[in-house]
Design a protein around this motif. Structure first.
Motif, PDB file in Angstrom:
ATOM      1  N   GLU A   1       0.870  -1.173   0.000  1.00  0.00           N
ATOM      2  CA  GLU A   1       0.000   0.000   0.000  1.00  0.00           C
ATOM      3  C   GLU A   1       0.911   1.228   0.000  1.00  0.00           C
ATOM      4  O   GLU A   1       1.766   1.398   0.868  1.00  0.00           O
TER       5      GLU A   1
ATOM      6  N   HIS B   1       1.272   5.578  -0.705  1.00  0.00           N
ATOM      7  CA  HIS B   1       0.580   6.856  -0.819  1.00  0.00           C
ATOM      8  C   HIS B   1       1.600   7.978  -1.016  1.00  0.00           C
ATOM      9  O   HIS B   1       2.733   7.896  -0.535  1.00  0.00           O
TER      10      HIS B   1
ATOM     11  N   SER C   1      -6.330  15.179   1.254  1.00  0.00           N
ATOM     12  CA  SER C   1      -7.130  14.097   0.678  1.00  0.00           C
ATOM     13  C   SER C   1      -6.502  12.730   0.938  1.00  0.00           C
ATOM     14  O   SER C   1      -7.198  11.765   1.295  1.00  0.00           O
ATOM     15  N   ALA C   2      -5.184  12.608   0.791  1.00  0.00           N
ATOM     16  CA  ALA C   2      -4.520  11.324   1.012  1.00  0.00           C
ATOM     17  C   ALA C   2      -4.533  10.943   2.489  1.00  0.00           C
ATOM     18  O   ALA C   2      -4.571   9.760   2.827  1.00  0.00           O
TER      19      ALA C   2
ATOM     20  N   GLU D   1      -6.964  11.333   4.559  1.00  0.00           N
ATOM     21  CA  GLU D   1      -8.252  10.690   4.828  1.00  0.00           C
ATOM     22  C   GLU D   1      -8.243   9.238   4.362  1.00  0.00           C
ATOM     23  O   GLU D   1      -8.814   8.365   5.017  1.00  0.00           O
ATOM     24  N   LYS D   2      -7.602   8.966   3.232  1.00  0.00           N
ATOM     25  CA  LYS D   2      -7.482   7.586   2.751  1.00  0.00           C
ATOM     26  C   LYS D   2      -6.671   6.741   3.727  1.00  0.00           C
ATOM     27  O   LYS D   2      -7.011   5.586   4.008  1.00  0.00           O
TER      28      LYS D   2
ATOM     29  N   ASP E   1      -8.703   5.959   6.823  1.00  0.00           N
ATOM     30  CA  ASP E   1      -9.659   4.879   6.553  1.00  0.00           C
ATOM     31  C   ASP E   1      -8.957   3.525   6.533  1.00  0.00           C
ATOM     32  O   ASP E   1      -9.498   2.524   7.020  1.00  0.00           O
ATOM     33  N   TYR E   2      -7.740   3.492   5.977  1.00  0.00           N
ATOM     34  CA  TYR E   2      -6.998   2.239   5.849  1.00  0.00           C
ATOM     35  C   TYR E   2      -6.615   1.672   7.215  1.00  0.00           C
ATOM     36  O   TYR E   2      -6.624   0.453   7.415  1.00  0.00           O
TER      37      TYR E   2
END
Length: 289
Positions: free
Chosen positions: A136, A138, A146-147, A149-150, A153-154
């Motif tokens: 994974e 990023h 924005s990243a 928040e991803k 969530d992960y």
């Protein structure tokens, strides 16, 4: 009544437990019968609330334990690196990855400070290398969230840690995950912790039952400090797709090595294999990079 909780603060002199039903934090003490057992941040525990203290009566078995910082039951590690300021060191990253694979902790790679790059070709190259392996990955800029928040969530519902070399922006990322809009240099005081301390560890809660800890900056990590040299090959995950002539092939001097053939064919990243050979202290004249 017995309740369950998580040790979210541990120092040489004190500990605190966050209980799961209300997420209230209590100072904790250990029953005399458990005094011989070591307690770590990240330990799942069971006990009673007595006089506004959490009395630990049981420490559950750990699935893993890190040493720097000392945190137990870690689900994943966010390895923060930068292409520029400081310059990217893939050898350091590859050692990190091998160590966390060995510890059975899922690594997530974060390339930070991408707003400093006028040319993103090198960033794209390295991200593609690690995505191809299955990590994974990023890319973050200090100018956008924005990243973040991803990533939140992960790692939702898990115990995570931040790791990486000094100066890559771990504190900035931590402040954004925790939604603390302050300057990086103020983070230590705001979170009531000292910079790069390993004597006290705090797991910070976010997203309900999600917790994250910071780590000190590393300038050097050697996989062979954690595992036998002959076992390093097991923790470069792309090597596991190939069956060599010898089942215990170290991918160095043995004939019939399918991993080395894959490197020559471009199926395995030459840069990654170069890191592996450096760890193994082996020189290969045919290395194509």
């Amino acid at each position: 009544m017995s309740v369950k909780g998580l040790v979210t603060y541990r120092s040489a002199a004190a500990s605190r437990v966050t209980i799961f039903d209300s997420f209230k934090i209590y100072p904790s003490i250990i029953r005399k019968k458990l005094k011989k057992l070591k307690l770590y941040a990240g330990d799942f525990v069971e006990g009673e609330i007595v006089d506004d203290k959490f009395v630990i009566e049981k420490i559950y078995e750990r699935k893993n334990l890190l040493t720097r910082p000392p945190v137990a039951n870690v689900d994943n590690v966010l390895i923060v690196v930068a292409i520029k300021n400081p310059d990217f060191d893939n050898y350091l990253l590859d050692n990190f990855l091998a160590v966390y694979e060995y510890k059975q902790i899922e690594p997530v790679i974060i390339f930070n400070k991408i707003d400093l790059l006028s040319d993103k070709s090198e960033l794209k190259k390295w991200m593609e290398i690690y995505k191809k392996i299955g990590y994974e990955t990023h890319a973050l800029s200090a100018k956008e969230n924005s990243a973040i928040e991803k990533i939140k969530d992960y790692i939702k519902g898990q115990i995570s840690i931040l790791a990486g070399p000094s100066g890559v922006g771990k504190s900035t990322i931590l402040s954004k995950i925790l939604d603390i809009p302050i300057k990086t240099k103020d983070i230590s005081n705001k979170l009531k912790r000292g910079r790069h301390t390993t004597t006290a560890v705090t797991l910070y809660r976010f997203n309900e039952n999600s917790f994250i800890a910071d780590t000190p900056g590393f300038s050097k990590v050697e996989a062979t400090y954690f595992m036998e040299k002959k076992d390093v090959r097991l923790y470069f995950r792309e090597f596991l797709n190939y069956s060599c002539k010898f089942p215990d092939c170290t991918h160095t001097s043995e004939p019939g090595c399918k991993v080395k053939e894959a490197v020559l064919k471009g199926e395995i990243s030459c840069e990654r294999f170069k890191s592996y050979l450096k760890i193994m202290n082996y020189f290969w004249e045919e290395l194509p990079c």
